[in-house]
Design an enzyme around this catalytic site. Structure first.
Site, PDB file in Angstrom:
ATOM      1  N   CYS A  94      -9.518  47.071  23.862  1.00 52.09           N
ATOM      2  CA  CYS A  94      -9.057  45.683  22.879  1.00 52.09           C
ATOM      3  C   CYS A  94      -7.888  44.984  23.306  1.00 52.09           C
ATOM      4  O   CYS A  94      -7.140  45.956  23.654  1.00 52.09           O
ATOM      5  CB  CYS A  94      -9.062  45.832  21.538  1.00 52.09           C
ATOM      6  N   LEU A  95      -7.916  43.561  23.593  1.00 54.92           N
ATOM      7  CA  LEU A  95      -6.625  42.626  24.361  1.00 54.92           C
ATOM      8  C   LEU A  95      -5.975  43.290  22.888  1.00 54.92           C
ATOM      9  O   LEU A  95      -4.562  43.085  23.317  1.00 54.92           O
ATOM     10  CB  LEU A  95      -7.168  41.775  24.340  1.00 54.92           C
ATOM     11  N   HIS A 136     -18.259  44.490  18.403  1.00 55.91           N
ATOM     12  CA  HIS A 136     -16.705  44.597  18.488  1.00 55.91           C
ATOM     13  C   HIS A 136     -15.953  43.204  18.649  1.00 55.91           C
ATOM     14  O   HIS A 136     -14.884  43.250  17.538  1.00 55.91           O
ATOM     15  CB  HIS A 136     -16.154  45.050  20.268  1.00 55.91           C
ATOM     16  N   HIS A 140     -13.860  42.186  14.222  1.00 53.37           N
ATOM     17  CA  HIS A 140     -13.263  41.730  14.451  1.00 53.37           C
ATOM     18  C   HIS A 140     -12.480  40.380  13.367  1.00 53.37           C
ATOM     19  O   HIS A 140     -11.571  39.877  12.602  1.00 53.37           O
ATOM     20  CB  HIS A 140     -12.647  40.344  16.116  1.00 53.37           C
TER      21      HIS A 140
HETATM   22 NI    NI Z   1     -11.128  42.821  21.115  1.00 55.30          NI
END
Ligand code: NI
Length: 170
Positions: A94-95, A136, A140
């Site tokens: 994940c960034l 994913h 968030h």
């Molecule tokens: Ni992410």
């Protein structure tokens, strides 16, 4: 065109559930375009609004990550309405959670309802990589990170690592 700062763990906004998008006005359109610039630059295959500091229920994704074609999808107010099966998402990352890749258990199939960038209703059935990306990114929007879906031992190791990195940077 603007590349936005990507918020990283433990930023509070990543834990905060988002709010429904009402009218898709110029501010939302601009945000979508900036999110696309940011996602391709990173590079990543998906980006959710909280990652750029917004509380809007909105994600973008492009599993090809092709910066030239830029054929990305936008989902506004997405909800997973159906999910089944189980697969292991191998080396998920994940960034917003730098320097961690780990396996995550995900549903094998999901059906997602929401709106596209014009506000038209969409109903998507996805499996494999696309299903993983959708789960994913929609996580968030509910304030959930993939580290919330791994063993507490692995999570604690990561948190310790982040604390060390933060100490080094101050
Ligand atoms: Ni992410």
């Amino acid at each position: 065109m603007a590349i936005l700062d990507i918020r990283t763990y433990p930023d509070e906004i990543l834990k905060t559930p988002t709010k429904q998008v009402g009218e898709i006005d110029d501010t939302i359109i601009k945000m979508i375009e900036d999110m696309a610039d940011t996602m391709y630059k990173a590079p990543g295959v998906g980006l959710a609004a909280p990652q750029i500091g917004s509380d809007k229920r909105l994600i973008i994704y492009d599993i090809t990550a092709d910066d030239v074609v830029r054929n990305y999808s936008v989902l506004i107010n997405p909800e997973i309405v159906e999910s089944r099966g189980e697969i292991v998402s191998e080396g998920e990352g994940c960034l917003s959670v730098p320097e961690l890749r780990t396996d995550v258990k995900r549903a094998e199939f999901v059906r997602v309802k929401g709106q596209d960038r014009e506000g038209k209703p969409v109903d998507i059935e996805a499996e494999g990589i696309l299903a993983i990306v959708l789960q994913h990114e929609i996580d968030h929007l509910d304030g959930t990170l993939f580290i919330d879906r791994i063993s507490s031992l692995k999570r604690q190791l990561y948190i310790r690592k982040v604390k060390k990195m933060m100490k080094k940077n101050t």
